[in-house]
Write a protein that holds these residues in place. Structure first.
Motif, PDB file in Angstrom:
ATOM      1  N   GLN A 115     -24.892  32.931  -8.805  1.00 37.94           N
ATOM      2  CA  GLN A 115     -23.989  33.364  -7.718  1.00 37.94           C
ATOM      3  C   GLN A 115     -24.565  34.300  -6.745  1.00 37.94           C
ATOM      4  O   GLN A 115     -24.169  34.210  -5.553  1.00 37.94           O
ATOM      5  N   ASP A 116     -25.366  35.128  -7.327  1.00 39.38           N
ATOM      6  CA  ASP A 116     -26.132  35.828  -6.367  1.00 39.38           C
ATOM      7  C   ASP A 116     -27.297  35.212  -5.582  1.00 39.38           C
ATOM      8  O   ASP A 116     -27.767  36.024  -4.720  1.00 39.38           O
ATOM      9  N   ASN A 117     -27.707  34.289  -6.403  1.00 33.84           N
ATOM     10  CA  ASN A 117     -28.968  33.620  -5.622  1.00 33.84           C
ATOM     11  C   ASN A 117     -28.837  32.218  -5.620  1.00 33.84           C
ATOM     12  O   ASN A 117     -29.267  31.376  -6.348  1.00 33.84           O
ATOM     13  N   PRO A 118     -27.844  31.706  -4.932  1.00 33.72           N
ATOM     14  CA  PRO A 118     -27.383  30.535  -4.776  1.00 33.72           C
ATOM     15  C   PRO A 118     -28.359  29.171  -4.499  1.00 33.72           C
ATOM     16  O   PRO A 118     -28.768  29.634  -3.169  1.00 33.72           O
ATOM     17  N   PRO A 119     -28.490  28.253  -5.295  1.00 33.24           N
ATOM     18  CA  PRO A 119     -29.368  26.950  -4.602  1.00 33.24           C
ATOM     19  C   PRO A 119     -28.233  26.451  -3.511  1.00 33.24           C
ATOM     20  O   PRO A 119     -27.184  26.939  -3.437  1.00 33.24           O
ATOM     21  N   SER A 120     -28.728  25.518  -2.646  1.00 35.75           N
ATOM     22  CA  SER A 120     -28.317  24.900  -1.796  1.00 35.75           C
ATOM     23  C   SER A 120     -27.202  23.762  -2.146  1.00 35.75           C
ATOM     24  O   SER A 120     -26.378  23.229  -1.376  1.00 35.75           O
ATOM     25  N   PHE A 121     -27.249  23.618  -3.585  1.00 36.45           N
ATOM     26  CA  PHE A 121     -26.383  22.612  -3.904  1.00 36.45           C
ATOM     27  C   PHE A 121     -25.179  23.435  -4.957  1.00 36.45           C
ATOM     28  O   PHE A 121     -25.777  24.457  -5.295  1.00 36.45           O
ATOM     29  N   LYS A 122     -24.053  23.015  -4.945  1.00 36.06           N
ATOM     30  CA  LYS A 122     -23.031  23.538  -5.799  1.00 36.06           C
ATOM     31  C   LYS A 122     -22.853  22.981  -7.277  1.00 36.06           C
ATOM     32  O   LYS A 122     -22.098  23.511  -8.063  1.00 36.06           O
ATOM     33  N   SER A 123     -23.350  21.778  -7.459  1.00 39.22           N
ATOM     34  CA  SER A 123     -23.043  21.267  -8.676  1.00 39.22           C
ATOM     35  C   SER A 123     -24.108  19.984  -9.198  1.00 39.22           C
ATOM     36  O   SER A 123     -24.898  19.781  -8.223  1.00 39.22           O
ATOM     37  N   ALA A 124     -24.202  19.748 -10.477  1.00 41.53           N
ATOM     38  CA  ALA A 124     -25.129  18.699 -10.859  1.00 41.53           C
ATOM     39  C   ALA A 124     -24.903  17.576 -10.030  1.00 41.53           C
ATOM     40  O   ALA A 124     -26.032  17.109  -9.558  1.00 41.53           O
ATOM     41  N   ASP A 167     -23.927  22.777 -14.389  1.00 47.11           N
ATOM     42  CA  ASP A 167     -22.749  23.424 -13.728  1.00 47.11           C
ATOM     43  C   ASP A 167     -22.525  24.437 -14.421  1.00 47.11           C
ATOM     44  O   ASP A 167     -22.235  25.666 -13.666  1.00 47.11           O
ATOM     45  N   SER A 168     -22.566  24.738 -15.596  1.00 52.63           N
ATOM     46  CA  SER A 168     -22.173  26.287 -16.192  1.00 52.63           C
ATOM     47  C   SER A 168     -23.509  26.821 -15.670  1.00 52.63           C
ATOM     48  O   SER A 168     -22.854  28.222 -15.312  1.00 52.63           O
TER      49      SER A 168
END
Length: 121
Positions: free
Chosen positions: A42-51, A33-34
């Motif tokens: 944040q500039d290259n976000p994956p499609s998931f937001k958390s572990a 998560d960190s």
């Protein structure tokens, strides 16, 4: 069905590679998560937001294998300390492997000798 997207449930080969590393690196969910909160991510976000979301996606889309069985075992050396044995039925495992297309072309039906160096020793 998403059989036309080999990386599914992720969006790309790069994202799937990231998830593989996150899942096998030994870092904690808090550390994942960190990492996801860093400027680069944040500039290259994956499609998931958390572990948690990453693991849920994996759990929701992975094909279930053979069922676990449970048996209580009492050892003669420790009759007052029952042990719990978790196991898979070997026949169910073999059926699963034989019927799963993910293993097609990757199974050996005779002994194979693998070498760790070029000297073949």
């Amino acid at each position: 069905e998403h059989s036309d997207i080999p990386e599914y449930p992720f969006t790309s080969r790069a994202e799937r590679s990231l998830v593989e590393w996150l899942g096998t690196s030994g870092i904690s969910n808090g550390q994942i998560d960190s990492l996801l909160k860093t400027k680069w991510m944040q500039d290259n976000p994956p499609s998931f937001k958390s572990a948690k979301e990453m693991w849920k996606r994996i759990d929701d889309h992975i094909e279930a294998g053979p069922a676990w069985h449970v048996k209580e075992v009492i050892l003669p050396e420790a009759p007052n300390e029952p042990q719990i044995l978790y196991y898979w039925d070997i026949v169910e495992c073999l059926k699963y492997l034989e019927q799963n297309p993910a293993f097609d072309g990757f199974m050996n039906y005779e002994p194979v000798l693998w070498y760790s160096d070029k000297k073949l020793s």
